[in-house]
Design an enzyme around this catalytic site. Structure first.
Site, PDB file in Angstrom:
ATOM      1  CB  VAL A   1      -1.088   0.088   1.379  1.00  0.00           C
ATOM      2  CG1 VAL A   1      -2.188   1.245   1.280  1.00  0.00           C
ATOM      3  CG2 VAL A   1      -2.169  -1.079   0.937  1.00  0.00           C
ATOM      4  CB  CYS A   2       1.129   4.386   1.099  1.00  0.00           C
ATOM      5  SG  CYS A   2       1.352   6.017   0.861  1.00  0.00           S
TER       6      CYS A   2
END
Lengths: 229, 229
Positions: A102-103
């Protein structure tokens, strides 16, 4: 009795905790998944905003991941060139069924050489840096490319984890988890992504991030060069 | 130099960590807010799914809250009748500007007598229990009634905190935080609330929760009776 799948979630100093705690909340609602929070030592790891989380395993004693997960956050810069972390990720990835992020976690996976030739997403401010590693940046909230699944910035972790849960356990189970978590989001405003935010606001936020993004890019460039050697 | 506002966030064993970590992510993006994670001791607090979080203050040394916040989760049942916790909340509430909750945290505030006569929300499975405390249940994602702000189940904490941030610092600042967090949610499915989920799914989930909800109700009934004494 089903043998649980091991979800190995990397911790590191100055991660963005919601990158990890959003997916943690989803994953732990499936009895088939056993989540491990992993760092070099068992000492508390402090996120970018001061949240102190205790690891549940170290690199040395962590079981083999079925799902390998890397969150992002400013501290990602500290692990992009850290041989011990990159080696751990490569070793785990070799036996994992799913390699996920994520991210800016996708930049860490990329620095470990685990995303070359794949499509992936990242926080909107830094998604362009994926290209340095031979990764195709895709500005979508969740990107699935074969066994690689990545989520965009911070809050996208919930959408990412529900998407992966549906791939693993089917739509019905994912929808039940969504109902349990009352995930029927109603953001008070639109504009949570650069595509929907007013152009001036995106420009202001980008301007504020400029020195930070330059530092992140310099590290990505070095990490990408190290990978080519 | 602005004096920061103290956000006092209650921790307790078996909380639902995302009830807290969602708002934590939002609050810590405002330099005017100083967040404190508070429990009886400084020992790690374990959430309902095994996440271990370290408190940053104890009931004894916690500063006066400007914003008092209570998350929910199954462990809420353990604090509903705990005099030490309820006293701490009452003491803090007396000097707080905002008294807030996510998920079944509103039941804890209600058990402390802090919600009587107010409108509030709660996790959809348990919102009816608010009425036991003379609270008007409102099945909305975020409910603002004077200085009381409550969010519905789990993931609503992000919407709750952005709503409160906008009340404190204005829409522009809240929207910037939303953009930073890339909060442009795209749930893979609809049906994240009982209003939008298929009726059979809601019935299945409710059925699975039946013994748990009966236990929660018995505790709410006792806590409400204690409050009337």
């Amino acid at each position: 009795m089903v043998t649980p799948m091991n979800v190995v979630m990397l911790l590191f100093p100055r991660l963005t905790q919601l990158d990890l705690t959003g997916p943690f909340e989803v994953f732990t609602r499936f009895k088939e998944l056993k989540v491990h929070l992993v760092w070099k030592t068992m000492d508390p790891v402090t996120d970018a905003s001061g949240l102190k989380i205790l690891p549940s395993a170290t690199f040395a004693d962590c079981p083999q991941a079925d799902i390998l997960f890397v969150p992002g956050g400013p501290g990602q810069m500290g692990v992009m060139e850290d041989a011990e972390t990159l080696d751990f990720l490569r070793r785990q990835a070799a036996g994992a069924q799913w390699i996920t992020s994520v991210c800016t976690g996708s930049l860490v996976l990329a620095a470990a050489g685990l995303m070359t030739g794949y499509r992936a997403t990242c926080h909107w401010s830094s998604i362009d840096q994926l290209a340095l590693f031979g990764v195709t940046p895709v500005a979508e909230r969740v990107v699935v490319d074969r066994d690689r699944v990545s989520g965009a910035g911070v809050t996208s972790g919930i959408d990412f984890a529900l998407t992966l849960a549906a791939l693993l356990f089917g739509e019905e189970r994912a929808r039940q988890a969504q109902l349990f978590m009352e995930y029927d989001p109603a953001p008070p405003y639109s504009g949570g992504s650069p595509a929907s935010a007013p152009a001036e606001m995106v420009a202001t936020v980008r301007e504020g991030l400029k020195p930070f993004l330059a530092e992140r890019r310099a590290i990505s460039e070095r990490a990408a060069a190290a990978l080519r050697r």
